[in-house]
Design a protein around this motif. Structure first.
Motif, short mmCIF file in Angstrom:
data_model
loop_
_atom_site.label_atom_id
_atom_site.label_comp_id
_atom_site.label_asym_id
_atom_site.label_seq_id
_atom_site.Cartn_x
_atom_site.Cartn_y
_atom_site.Cartn_z
N LEU A 48 0.83 -1.21 0.00
CA LEU A 48 0.00 0.00 0.00
C LEU A 48 0.86 1.26 0.00
O LEU A 48 0.55 2.24 -0.69
CB LEU A 48 -0.94 0.01 1.21
CG LEU A 48 -2.09 -0.99 1.14
CD1 LEU A 48 -2.80 -1.07 2.48
CD2 LEU A 48 -3.06 -0.61 0.02
N THR A 52 0.65 3.78 -3.07
CA THR A 52 0.25 5.16 -2.78
C THR A 52 1.32 6.13 -3.26
O THR A 52 1.01 7.14 -3.90
CB THR A 52 -0.02 5.34 -1.27
OG1 THR A 52 -1.04 4.43 -0.86
CG2 THR A 52 -0.45 6.75 -0.94
N ALA A 59 -4.88 7.10 -0.71
CA ALA A 59 -5.16 6.83 0.70
C ALA A 59 -6.12 7.92 1.20
O ALA A 59 -5.76 9.09 1.25
CB ALA A 59 -3.87 6.84 1.51
N THR A 67 -7.32 4.23 7.70
CA THR A 67 -7.20 4.80 6.36
C THR A 67 -7.87 3.86 5.37
O THR A 67 -7.75 2.64 5.48
CB THR A 67 -5.71 4.98 6.00
OG1 THR A 67 -5.11 5.86 6.95
CG2 THR A 67 -5.54 5.54 4.60
N TYR A 69 -8.37 2.80 1.27
CA TYR A 69 -7.62 2.85 0.02
C TYR A 69 -8.55 2.63 -1.15
O TYR A 69 -9.48 1.84 -1.08
CB TYR A 69 -6.51 1.80 0.02
CG TYR A 69 -5.50 2.05 1.11
CD1 TYR A 69 -4.41 2.89 0.90
CD2 TYR A 69 -5.67 1.50 2.38
CE1 TYR A 69 -3.51 3.16 1.91
CE2 TYR A 69 -4.76 1.77 3.40
CZ TYR A 69 -3.69 2.60 3.16
OH TYR A 69 -2.79 2.87 4.17
#
Length: 144
Positions: A48, A52, A59, A67, A69
């Protein structure tokens, strides 16, 4: 930013696609463990982070909690139900109108705009006192 493609990052990306976006790292881990029971949570977090940083994944910090996604596309503006956690995307033209107002009426030039509206969705408002089941995305309905 260029990112090295790995099998694990591809799996994390595909899990987000499968879940339909607005998913947490825990939900992604759970999804991946359906087919790979020992898939490490730390690999999900590293994937992730890389996705990101590369711009492939966005995010979203939707108020309190974990958080979420989602696949990166345009700007992301959200309305979030404080009871069920459901998420509604806010139309870009509404945000553009706000930015235009700031420029024309206040001589304020936005560099970046992030909109987060927290409230109660239609479904939860119909059942006060009872928490609705978690829904990652709310149906986008216009009432006249």
């Amino acid at each position: 930013m260029k990112m090295r493609r790995t099998a694990q990052r591809t799996m994390v990306y595909e899990a987000i696609v499968s879940l339909g976006g607005h998913c947490t790292a825990d939900q992604i881990t759970e999804e991946l463990r359906r087919t790979s029971p020992s898939f490490p949570r730390s690999t999900v977090y590293r994937g992730l982070e890389a996705l990101t940083a590369s711009g492939a994944v966005y995010a979203a910090h939707l108020g309190e909690g974990a958080t979420h996604y989602e696949l990166a596309s345009a700007d992301h503006h959200h309305a979030v139900c404080q009871l069920c956690g459901g998420v509604l995307h806010i139309e870009e033209d509404l945000v553009a109108n706000l930015e235009s107002h700031l420029e024309q009426q206040h001589h304020f030039k936005p560099a970046r705009t992030e909109v987060l509206v927290v409230g109660i969705c239609e479904s939860c408002s119909r059942t006060p006192g009872r928490k609705a089941p978690h829904r990652p995305s709310l149906e986008h309905v216009h009432h006249s």
